[in-house]
Design an enzyme around this catalytic site. Sequence first.
Site, PDB file in Angstrom:
ATOM      1  NE  ARG A  37       7.597   0.935  -2.518  1.00 38.80           N
ATOM      2  CZ  ARG A  37       7.803   2.231  -2.259  1.00 38.80           C
ATOM      3  NH1 ARG A  37       7.248   3.152  -3.025  1.00 38.80           N
ATOM      4  NH2 ARG A  37       8.578   2.597  -1.249  1.00 38.80           N
ATOM      5  CG  HIS A  72       5.475   1.689   1.762  1.00 41.58           C
ATOM      6  ND1 HIS A  72       6.120   0.487   1.587  1.00 41.58           N
ATOM      7  CD2 HIS A  72       4.869   1.605   2.973  1.00 41.58           C
ATOM      8  CE1 HIS A  72       5.930  -0.276   2.639  1.00 41.58           C
ATOM      9  NE2 HIS A  72       5.159   0.379   3.488  1.00 41.58           N
ATOM     10  CE1 TYR A 116      10.653   6.260  -1.839  1.00 42.01           C
ATOM     11  CE2 TYR A 116       9.369   7.712  -0.430  1.00 42.01           C
ATOM     12  CZ  TYR A 116       9.465   6.570  -1.200  1.00 42.01           C
ATOM     13  OH  TYR A 116       8.379   5.749  -1.340  1.00 42.01           O
TER      14      TYR A 116
END
Length: 369
Positions: free
Chosen positions: A268, A272, A282
């Site tokens: 992706r 999120h 991250y």
Amino acid sequence: MAPKNKSFDPVAQLKEIEESFELFQILDENGKIVNKSAMPDLSDEELVELMTRMVWTRVLDERSTSLNRQGRLGFYAPTAGQEASQIASHYALQKGDYVLPGYRDVPQLIWHGLPLSKAFLFSRGHYEGNQFPEGVNALSPQIIIGAQYVQTAGVALGIKKRKKDNVVITYTGDGGTSQGDFYEGINFAGAFKAPAIFVVQNNQYAISTPRHVQTSAKTLAQKAVAAGIPGVYVDGMDALAVYKVTKDARERAINGEGPTLIETVTYRYGAHTLAGDDPTRYREDNEQTEWEKKDPITRMRTFLEEKGLWSKEKEDEVIEQARADVKEAISEADKAASQKVTDLMDLMYDEKPSNVEEQYDYYKEKESK
């Protein structure tokens, strides 16, 4: 059972199982066919339609992101990068099949017949977004991680008991395979040979948790072994490969051979969800750049252009149509009546208990002012 005098090495057995799960691919990163014998039986028109749906879905993601930032949508989980995983798997289904999506799988619902305006109302949390038209065989996107896997096992068993030549497909992310519902769902469906297709979209992160932290399994597809069902490890950025393995899984299911677990290795590009997640915290700096070289639309575009089936003009037409569709649908969604607390109570209760009646009267008076 192994002979009594023969030594047994469980570590070697595990390694052998893991190594048996090789990544299945038909179209490489450069848009070249690398597995000609596995090419799916798709006509030129069907190939163009598949590409059209992927491009349309990419535009939907871009426009939905913009609408969310404008405050015109509520909850939204980006889909860019996962078009081959989502759209090609759905393209292998029939209208009578059932779709049980996760919250990122709204595009599959739309291509299964859910009006786009309804999808926007779902994002806003409006109850009309969960009122599907007759003939759309699907449930609303599941917010609880992995719960759709258990539901899928039940729906699939129902289809089997009714002797229908249909299947149920469901989706979760890599993080979903760490949930108990994941194991319960695939085990139940396997035990009853229910016609289900379980898709794990391994987009490398469960929110911010990297896939390798969640499990020591080398692949997620190999988790199918414990349930006694086939597991497939496929390039989730390759639309042709995803279509092929899903179509094969569907044929096995309607032939009474039970469910299949498919791991689509994808990525992706966005967050999120747009509810505060920041992927730059991250991810490595060059990580997305490397994955973009595998982009599902780019490689499909190259493949179709070399066949003389696609062009910039054709793609521009699809993009403009998608933008127009979104504009029309959001305008339609804006016409929905504002939700009231009493609407929720009316929908929740056939007979209201006394404490709810008291609250209902309170809100009814408040809403009338």
